[in-house]
Design a protein around this motif. Structure first.
Motif, mmCIF file in Angstrom:
data_model
loop_
_atom_site.group_PDB
_atom_site.id
_atom_site.type_symbol
_atom_site.label_atom_id
_atom_site.label_comp_id
_atom_site.label_asym_id
_atom_site.label_seq_id
_atom_site.Cartn_x
_atom_site.Cartn_y
_atom_site.Cartn_z
ATOM 1 N N ASN A 130 115.748 -42.932 -7.419
ATOM 2 C CA ASN A 130 114.531 -43.468 -8.034
ATOM 3 C C ASN A 130 114.759 -43.804 -9.505
ATOM 4 O O ASN A 130 114.269 -44.822 -10.000
ATOM 5 C CB ASN A 130 113.374 -42.480 -7.914
ATOM 6 C CG ASN A 130 112.768 -42.504 -6.535
ATOM 7 O OD1 ASN A 130 112.971 -43.441 -5.769
ATOM 8 N ND2 ASN A 130 112.025 -41.466 -6.206
ATOM 9 N N ASN A 131 115.473 -42.970 -10.208
ATOM 10 C CA ASN A 131 115.782 -43.230 -11.610
ATOM 11 C C ASN A 131 116.626 -44.491 -11.744
ATOM 12 O O ASN A 131 116.395 -45.312 -12.613
ATOM 13 C CB ASN A 131 116.509 -42.024 -12.205
ATOM 14 C CG ASN A 131 116.617 -42.111 -13.699
ATOM 15 O OD1 ASN A 131 115.791 -42.733 -14.354
ATOM 16 N ND2 ASN A 131 117.635 -41.478 -14.241
ATOM 17 N N LYS A 132 117.593 -44.662 -10.870
ATOM 18 C CA LYS A 132 118.456 -45.845 -10.892
ATOM 19 C C LYS A 132 117.631 -47.098 -10.602
ATOM 20 O O LYS A 132 117.808 -48.130 -11.246
ATOM 21 C CB LYS A 132 119.573 -45.677 -9.854
ATOM 22 C CG LYS A 132 120.509 -46.820 -9.733
ATOM 23 C CD LYS A 132 121.425 -46.879 -10.922
ATOM 24 C CE LYS A 132 122.439 -47.982 -10.691
ATOM 25 N NZ LYS A 132 123.285 -48.167 -11.817
ATOM 26 N N THR A 134 114.394 -47.456 -11.076
ATOM 27 C CA THR A 134 113.455 -47.666 -12.183
ATOM 28 C C THR A 134 114.125 -48.388 -13.344
ATOM 29 O O THR A 134 113.594 -49.345 -13.891
ATOM 30 C CB THR A 134 112.888 -46.323 -12.673
ATOM 31 O OG1 THR A 134 112.236 -45.689 -11.579
ATOM 32 C CG2 THR A 134 111.904 -46.533 -13.801
ATOM 33 N N TYR A 135 115.273 -47.951 -13.721
ATOM 34 C CA TYR A 135 115.944 -48.540 -14.877
ATOM 35 C C TYR A 135 116.861 -49.689 -14.513
ATOM 36 O O TYR A 135 117.146 -50.534 -15.332
ATOM 37 C CB TYR A 135 116.696 -47.463 -15.656
ATOM 38 C CG TYR A 135 115.735 -46.507 -16.281
ATOM 39 C CD1 TYR A 135 114.952 -46.902 -17.357
ATOM 40 C CD2 TYR A 135 115.565 -45.234 -15.771
ATOM 41 C CE1 TYR A 135 114.036 -46.040 -17.918
ATOM 42 C CE2 TYR A 135 114.659 -44.360 -16.329
ATOM 43 C CZ TYR A 135 113.904 -44.773 -17.403
ATOM 44 O OH TYR A 135 113.006 -43.923 -17.946
ATOM 45 N N ASN A 136 117.327 -49.720 -13.263
ATOM 46 C CA ASN A 136 118.103 -50.819 -12.695
ATOM 47 C C ASN A 136 119.126 -51.383 -13.690
ATOM 48 O O ASN A 136 119.154 -52.571 -13.974
ATOM 49 C CB ASN A 136 117.157 -51.932 -12.223
ATOM 50 C CG ASN A 136 117.845 -52.843 -11.231
ATOM 51 O OD1 ASN A 136 118.930 -52.529 -10.741
ATOM 52 N ND2 ASN A 136 117.229 -53.963 -10.926
ATOM 53 N N GLU A 137 119.934 -50.530 -14.234
ATOM 54 C CA GLU A 137 120.958 -50.996 -15.149
ATOM 55 C C GLU A 137 122.290 -50.365 -14.781
ATOM 56 O O GLU A 137 122.340 -49.301 -14.186
ATOM 57 C CB GLU A 137 120.605 -50.688 -16.597
ATOM 58 C CG GLU A 137 120.526 -49.224 -16.915
ATOM 59 C CD GLU A 137 120.133 -48.983 -18.362
ATOM 60 O OE1 GLU A 137 120.437 -47.907 -18.853
ATOM 61 O OE2 GLU A 137 119.543 -49.870 -18.974
ATOM 62 N N GLU A 138 123.328 -51.061 -15.120
ATOM 63 C CA GLU A 138 124.663 -50.571 -14.859
ATOM 64 C C GLU A 138 125.359 -50.378 -16.195
ATOM 65 O O GLU A 138 125.335 -51.257 -17.042
ATOM 66 C CB GLU A 138 125.457 -51.565 -14.018
ATOM 67 C CG GLU A 138 124.851 -51.792 -12.656
ATOM 68 C CD GLU A 138 125.574 -52.890 -11.888
ATOM 69 O OE1 GLU A 138 126.680 -53.268 -12.297
ATOM 70 O OE2 GLU A 138 125.005 -53.356 -10.912
ATOM 71 N N VAL A 150 126.467 -52.990 -21.171
ATOM 72 C CA VAL A 150 125.307 -52.552 -20.405
ATOM 73 C C VAL A 150 124.736 -53.794 -19.764
ATOM 74 O O VAL A 150 124.420 -54.761 -20.438
ATOM 75 C CB VAL A 150 124.247 -51.895 -21.324
ATOM 76 C CG1 VAL A 150 123.009 -51.565 -20.527
ATOM 77 C CG2 VAL A 150 124.807 -50.679 -22.004
ATOM 78 N N GLU A 152 121.692 -55.304 -17.485
ATOM 79 C CA GLU A 152 120.335 -54.993 -17.080
ATOM 80 C C GLU A 152 119.784 -56.180 -16.325
ATOM 81 O O GLU A 152 119.860 -57.306 -16.791
ATOM 82 C CB GLU A 152 119.496 -54.721 -18.333
ATOM 83 C CG GLU A 152 118.150 -54.153 -18.035
ATOM 84 C CD GLU A 152 117.448 -53.789 -19.330
ATOM 85 O OE1 GLU A 152 116.495 -54.507 -19.652
ATOM 86 O OE2 GLU A 152 117.859 -52.839 -19.994
#
Length: 177
Positions: A130-132, A134-138, A150, A152
């Motif tokens: 869920n955290n991944k 929510t922020y959907n960034e690598e 980063v 996004e």
């Protein structure tokens, strides 16, 4: 003129009846240290209880050996009767039904511990996913200098594609479609 205060030791003796001593011991047993968990308290209490039981059994064994060896000449029949009562109240652990019941109970307890640990792991993994999302960034690491880039993903709301913003160490941002 200066006044001087001093304390004098007054010898005193405080006595208590047996009922009062038991009450105080009961109250002291309920005082707990908030830094120690309840499970640790339970384990500590069981360990101290088993240690006391071991001490008493060794004391009983030494008394009986003293009688057999002749070191103790005067046998106290009340002590012997109490020992006999204690031994008669012990459960018979050689009964197959009791052994099976103990094994089933132990297996049930271990299964609950295993399942709760498994559920905690799944919940933690779910929170991570869920955290991944929510922020959907690598975040890319190069191992030496730290964060290289980063990425996004930003949804444009049209439902079609998505834009990618890429930012490197210099702070420059490049957009890709």
């Amino acid at each position: 003129r200066q006044m001087k205060k001093s304390f004098a030791h007054v010898p005193s003796l405080i006595g208590a009846m047996e009922a009062e001593e038991v009450g105080v011991e009961h109250l002291l047993r309920d005082i707990n240290d908030p830094t120690i968990s309840t499970v640790a308290n339970l384990i500590h209490a069981k360990m101290s209880g088993l240690a006391t039981l071991t001490e008493k059994l060794v004391e009983m064994k030494d008394y009986l050996e003293g009688i057999v060896d002749g070191r103790i000449t005067k046998v106290n029949q009340e002590i012997i009767a109490n020992m006999q009562t204690i031994l008669n109240l012990l459960p018979n652990l050689n009964v197959e039904e009791l052994v099976r019941a103990m094994l089933v109970k132990t297996n049930d307890v271990h299964m609950v511990i295993y399942l709760s640990s498994l559920i905690r792991s799944v919940v933690a993994l779910h929170d991570l996913v869920n955290n991944k999302i929510t922020y959907n960034e690598e975040v890319e690491f190069d191992g030496v200098d730290g964060v290289v880039a980063v990425e996004e993903k930003i949804s444009d709301g049209s439902g079609g594609g998505s834009e990618e913003k890429k930012e490197d160490d210099t702070g420059k941002t490049a957009k890709k479609k």
